[in-house]
Design a protein around this motif. Structure first.
Motif, PDB file in Angstrom:
ATOM      1  N   LEU A   1      -4.121  -7.630  -4.740  1.00 11.50           N
ATOM      2  CA  LEU A   1      -3.422  -7.183  -3.535  1.00 11.50           C
ATOM      3  C   LEU A   1      -3.771  -5.731  -3.226  1.00 11.50           C
ATOM      4  O   LEU A   1      -3.945  -4.909  -4.116  1.00 11.50           O
ATOM      5  CB  LEU A   1      -1.906  -7.308  -3.721  1.00 11.50           C
ATOM      6  N   ASN A   2      -3.871  -5.450  -1.926  1.00 10.64           N
ATOM      7  CA  ASN A   2      -4.113  -4.080  -1.467  1.00 10.64           C
ATOM      8  C   ASN A   2      -3.609  -3.957  -0.037  1.00 10.64           C
ATOM      9  O   ASN A   2      -3.094  -4.931   0.537  1.00 10.64           O
ATOM     10  CB  ASN A   2      -5.603  -3.721  -1.577  1.00 10.64           C
ATOM     11  N   ALA A   3      -3.760  -2.777   0.529  1.00 11.84           N
ATOM     12  CA  ALA A   3      -3.237  -2.541   1.873  1.00 11.84           C
ATOM     13  C   ALA A   3      -3.917  -3.396   2.925  1.00 11.84           C
ATOM     14  O   ALA A   3      -3.328  -3.693   3.974  1.00 11.84           O
ATOM     15  CB  ALA A   3      -3.393  -1.056   2.235  1.00 11.84           C
ATOM     16  N   GLU A   4      -5.137  -3.823   2.657  1.00 12.87           N
ATOM     17  CA  GLU A   4      -5.891  -4.598   3.643  1.00 12.87           C
ATOM     18  C   GLU A   4      -5.460  -6.062   3.698  1.00 12.87           C
ATOM     19  O   GLU A   4      -5.631  -6.717   4.730  1.00 12.87           O
ATOM     20  CB  GLU A   4      -7.398  -4.522   3.338  1.00 12.87           C
ATOM     21  N   ASN A   5      -4.918  -6.587   2.606  1.00 13.05           N
ATOM     22  CA  ASN A   5      -4.590  -8.021   2.608  1.00 13.05           C
ATOM     23  C   ASN A   5      -3.116  -8.345   2.439  1.00 13.05           C
ATOM     24  O   ASN A   5      -2.706  -9.484   2.666  1.00 13.05           O
ATOM     25  CB  ASN A   5      -5.408  -8.766   1.546  1.00 13.05           C
ATOM     26  N   VAL A   6      -2.293  -7.368   2.039  1.00 12.33           N
ATOM     27  CA  VAL A   6      -0.913  -7.709   1.675  1.00 12.33           C
ATOM     28  C   VAL A   6      -0.064  -8.098   2.882  1.00 12.33           C
ATOM     29  O   VAL A   6       0.852  -8.930   2.761  1.00 12.33           O
ATOM     30  CB  VAL A   6      -0.254  -6.563   0.875  1.00 12.33           C
ATOM     31  N   THR A   7      -0.355  -7.553   4.059  1.00 16.47           N
ATOM     32  CA  THR A   7       0.424  -7.937   5.239  1.00 16.47           C
ATOM     33  C   THR A   7       0.291  -9.429   5.510  1.00 16.47           C
ATOM     34  O   THR A   7       1.283 -10.144   5.689  1.00 16.47           O
ATOM     35  CB  THR A   7      -0.019  -7.134   6.477  1.00 16.47           C
ATOM     36  N   GLU A   8      -0.937  -9.921   5.529  1.00 13.61           N
ATOM     37  CA  GLU A   8      -1.163 -11.344   5.784  1.00 13.61           C
ATOM     38  C   GLU A   8      -0.556 -12.207   4.674  1.00 13.61           C
ATOM     39  O   GLU A   8       0.041 -13.257   4.950  1.00 13.61           O
ATOM     40  CB  GLU A   8      -2.651 -11.632   5.880  1.00 13.61           C
ATOM     41  N   ILE A   9      -0.696 -11.756   3.428  1.00 15.08           N
ATOM     42  CA  ILE A   9      -0.158 -12.508   2.299  1.00 15.08           C
ATOM     43  C   ILE A   9       1.353 -12.656   2.418  1.00 15.08           C
ATOM     44  O   ILE A   9       1.917 -13.752   2.242  1.00 15.08           O
ATOM     45  CB  ILE A   9      -0.529 -11.818   0.972  1.00 15.08           C
ATOM     46  N   VAL A  10       2.030 -11.571   2.725  1.00 15.13           N
ATOM     47  CA  VAL A  10       3.491 -11.611   2.853  1.00 15.13           C
ATOM     48  C   VAL A  10       3.905 -12.480   4.037  1.00 15.13           C
ATOM     49  O   VAL A  10       4.849 -13.273   3.952  1.00 15.13           O
ATOM     50  CB  VAL A  10       4.061 -10.182   2.983  1.00 15.13           C
ATOM     51  N   GLN A  11       3.199 -12.339   5.141  1.00 16.20           N
ATOM     52  CA  GLN A  11       3.536 -13.135   6.326  1.00 16.20           C
ATOM     53  C   GLN A  11       3.362 -14.624   6.073  1.00 16.20           C
ATOM     54  O   GLN A  11       4.190 -15.442   6.485  1.00 16.20           O
ATOM     55  CB  GLN A  11       2.669 -12.699   7.498  1.00 16.20           C
ATOM     56  N   ARG A  12       2.298 -15.004   5.391  1.00 17.35           N
ATOM     57  CA  ARG A  12       1.989 -16.418   5.204  1.00 17.35           C
ATOM     58  C   ARG A  12       2.808 -17.079   4.111  1.00 17.35           C
ATOM     59  O   ARG A  12       3.237 -18.230   4.253  1.00 17.35           O
ATOM     60  CB  ARG A  12       0.496 -16.583   4.883  1.00 17.35           C
ATOM     61  N   PHE A  13       3.052 -16.348   3.012  1.00 17.66           N
ATOM     62  CA  PHE A  13       3.591 -17.015   1.821  1.00 17.66           C
ATOM     63  C   PHE A  13       4.978 -16.532   1.404  1.00 17.66           C
ATOM     64  O   PHE A  13       5.581 -17.115   0.517  1.00 17.66           O
ATOM     65  CB  PHE A  13       2.604 -16.871   0.663  1.00 17.66           C
ATOM     66  N   SER A  14       5.469 -15.470   2.016  1.00 22.48           N
ATOM     67  CA  SER A  14       6.842 -14.979   1.816  1.00 22.48           C
ATOM     68  C   SER A  14       7.249 -14.872   0.347  1.00 22.48           C
ATOM     69  O   SER A  14       8.273 -15.425  -0.064  1.00 22.48           O
ATOM     70  CB  SER A  14       7.830 -15.895   2.552  1.00 22.48           C
ATOM     71  N   PRO A  15       6.493 -14.154  -0.475  1.00 19.05           N
ATOM     72  CA  PRO A  15       6.934 -13.968  -1.853  1.00 19.05           C
ATOM     73  C   PRO A  15       8.200 -13.114  -1.894  1.00 19.05           C
ATOM     74  O   PRO A  15       8.454 -12.313  -0.985  1.00 19.05           O
ATOM     75  CB  PRO A  15       5.760 -13.228  -2.502  1.00 19.05           C
ATOM     76  N   PHE A  16       8.982 -13.269  -2.955  1.00 13.00           N
ATOM     77  CA  PHE A  16      10.139 -12.403  -3.133  1.00 13.00           C
ATOM     78  C   PHE A  16       9.686 -10.962  -3.339  1.00 13.00           C
ATOM     79  O   PHE A  16      10.303 -10.017  -2.843  1.00 13.00           O
ATOM     80  CB  PHE A  16      10.954 -12.861  -4.343  1.00 13.00           C
ATOM     81  N   GLY A  17       8.587 -10.815  -4.103  1.00  6.91           N
ATOM     82  CA  GLY A  17       8.070  -9.483  -4.377  1.00  6.91           C
ATOM     83  C   GLY A  17       6.573  -9.498  -4.548  1.00  6.91           C
ATOM     84  O   GLY A  17       5.957 -10.547  -4.762  1.00  6.91           O
ATOM     85  N   VAL A  18       5.980  -8.320  -4.454  1.00 11.48           N
ATOM     86  CA  VAL A  18       4.544  -8.160  -4.703  1.00 11.48           C
ATOM     87  C   VAL A  18       4.361  -7.108  -5.790  1.00 11.48           C
ATOM     88  O   VAL A  18       5.137  -6.153  -5.893  1.00 11.48           O
ATOM     89  CB  VAL A  18       3.768  -7.765  -3.431  1.00 11.48           C
ATOM     90  N   ASP A  19       3.345  -7.305  -6.588  1.00 14.69           N
ATOM     91  CA  ASP A  19       3.051  -6.435  -7.721  1.00 14.69           C
ATOM     92  C   ASP A  19       1.624  -5.926  -7.542  1.00 14.69           C
ATOM     93  O   ASP A  19       0.698  -6.714  -7.369  1.00 14.69           O
ATOM     94  CB  ASP A  19       3.190  -7.236  -9.020  1.00 14.69           C
ATOM     95  N   VAL A  20       1.461  -4.613  -7.602  1.00 14.21           N
ATOM     96  CA  VAL A  20       0.132  -4.047  -7.384  1.00 14.21           C
ATOM     97  C   VAL A  20      -0.166  -2.992  -8.430  1.00 14.21           C
ATOM     98  O   VAL A  20       0.719  -2.250  -8.865  1.00 14.21           O
ATOM     99  CB  VAL A  20       0.001  -3.442  -5.958  1.00 14.21           C
ATOM    100  N   SER A  21      -1.422  -2.955  -8.859  1.00 11.99           N
ATOM    101  CA  SER A  21      -1.878  -1.940  -9.802  1.00 11.99           C
ATOM    102  C   SER A  21      -3.235  -1.411  -9.357  1.00 11.99           C
ATOM    103  O   SER A  21      -3.326  -0.362  -8.738  1.00 11.99           O
ATOM    104  CB  SER A  21      -1.960  -2.515 -11.220  1.00 11.99           C
ATOM    105  N   SER A  22      -4.292  -2.176  -9.618  1.00 13.68           N
ATOM    106  CA  SER A  22      -5.635  -1.701  -9.297  1.00 13.68           C
ATOM    107  C   SER A  22      -5.853  -1.518  -7.799  1.00 13.68           C
ATOM    108  O   SER A  22      -6.679  -0.695  -7.381  1.00 13.68           O
ATOM    109  CB  SER A  22      -6.695  -2.654  -9.859  1.00 13.68           C
ATOM    110  N   GLY A  23      -5.104  -2.248  -6.980  1.00 18.87           N
ATOM    111  CA  GLY A  23      -5.287  -2.172  -5.534  1.00 18.87           C
ATOM    112  C   GLY A  23      -4.840  -0.861  -4.905  1.00 18.87           C
ATOM    113  O   GLY A  23      -5.118  -0.603  -3.731  1.00 18.87           O
TER     114      GLY A  23
END
Length: 208
Positions: A158-180
């Motif tokens: 996950l990163n700033a370029e893909n997380v918007t679409e990911i959240v919109q499409r799949f509605s996770p409770f939370g997102v976890d990011v490190s290397s991104g």
């Protein structure tokens, strides 16, 4: 519903303070010796002391002897533990703390492994990379995410370029990011961090 954000692999106070200022819900402290983001107990203790109320401290372990986990937890007052290796439910529950079980996903069938952890307080799903446990920067195939269980934490590439679409499409409770959000392993990048939080906020606003 607001998507919760966990920033994992924090290794210094400056990055910790930035994550808190940006609105992180949880901070992951890496206790896995093979990780470039590994933290010694003394360093982690200093950072835990600076955490404000309502930001959760999560201790991350991978296939550690139970005695080691107990020793670390006696020194560090984690709010919850995350087990990212091959641990089973009996192992995870023995420490008397809420725990998140991280599961590596390479097929739809892998999601069924949640049934093996009846005592888990949450599940984090990451991409499966043979021999590696998190921090790989690899994403779970989007086709598999159609089966993402309700209430899940999503990680992996996950990163700033893909997380918007990911959240919109799949509605996770939370997102976890490190290397991104890093400039190098264990070194968070201020602009990437800000962009990531902005992207999650934008996704949440678009769903209301």
């Amino acid at each position: 519903m607001r998507t919760r954000v966990k920033i994992c692999g924090i290794t210094n106070l400056e990055d910790l303070q930035l994550a808190v200022e940006l609105g992180a819900d949880a901070i992951g402290f890496n206790c896995y010796h093979k990780s470039p983001r590994f933290l010694e107990v003394a360093s982690a203790s200093l950072m835990l002391e600076s955490l404000p109320p309502f930001v959760s401290a999560i201790g991350l372990f991978v296939n550690e002897p139970a005695a080691t986990v107990s020793e670390v937890c006696a020194e560090l007052p984690f709010d919850a533990l995350q087990f990212s290796g091959d641990e089973d439910n009996k192992y995870c529950r023995q420490f008397g703390k809420p725990f998140i079980k991280a599961l590596r996903i390479s097929s739809v069938e892998d999601f069924a492994r949640v049934d093996d952890f009846p005592d888990a307080d949450g599940f984090l799903f990451d991409a499966h990379v043979e021999g590696l446990f998190g921090g790989t920067g690899k994403r779970i195939d989007s086709a598999l995410l159609e089966c993402l269980p309700v209430g899940s934490i999503l990680a992996g590439g996950l990163n700033a370029e893909n997380v918007t679409e990911i959240v919109q499409r799949f509605s996770p409770f939370g997102v976890d990011v490190s290397s991104g959000v890093e400039s190098a392993p264990g070194q968070k990048d201020e602009q990437k961090m800000k962009a990531f939080f902005n992207a999650v906020t934008a996704a949440d606003r678009s769903r209301t």
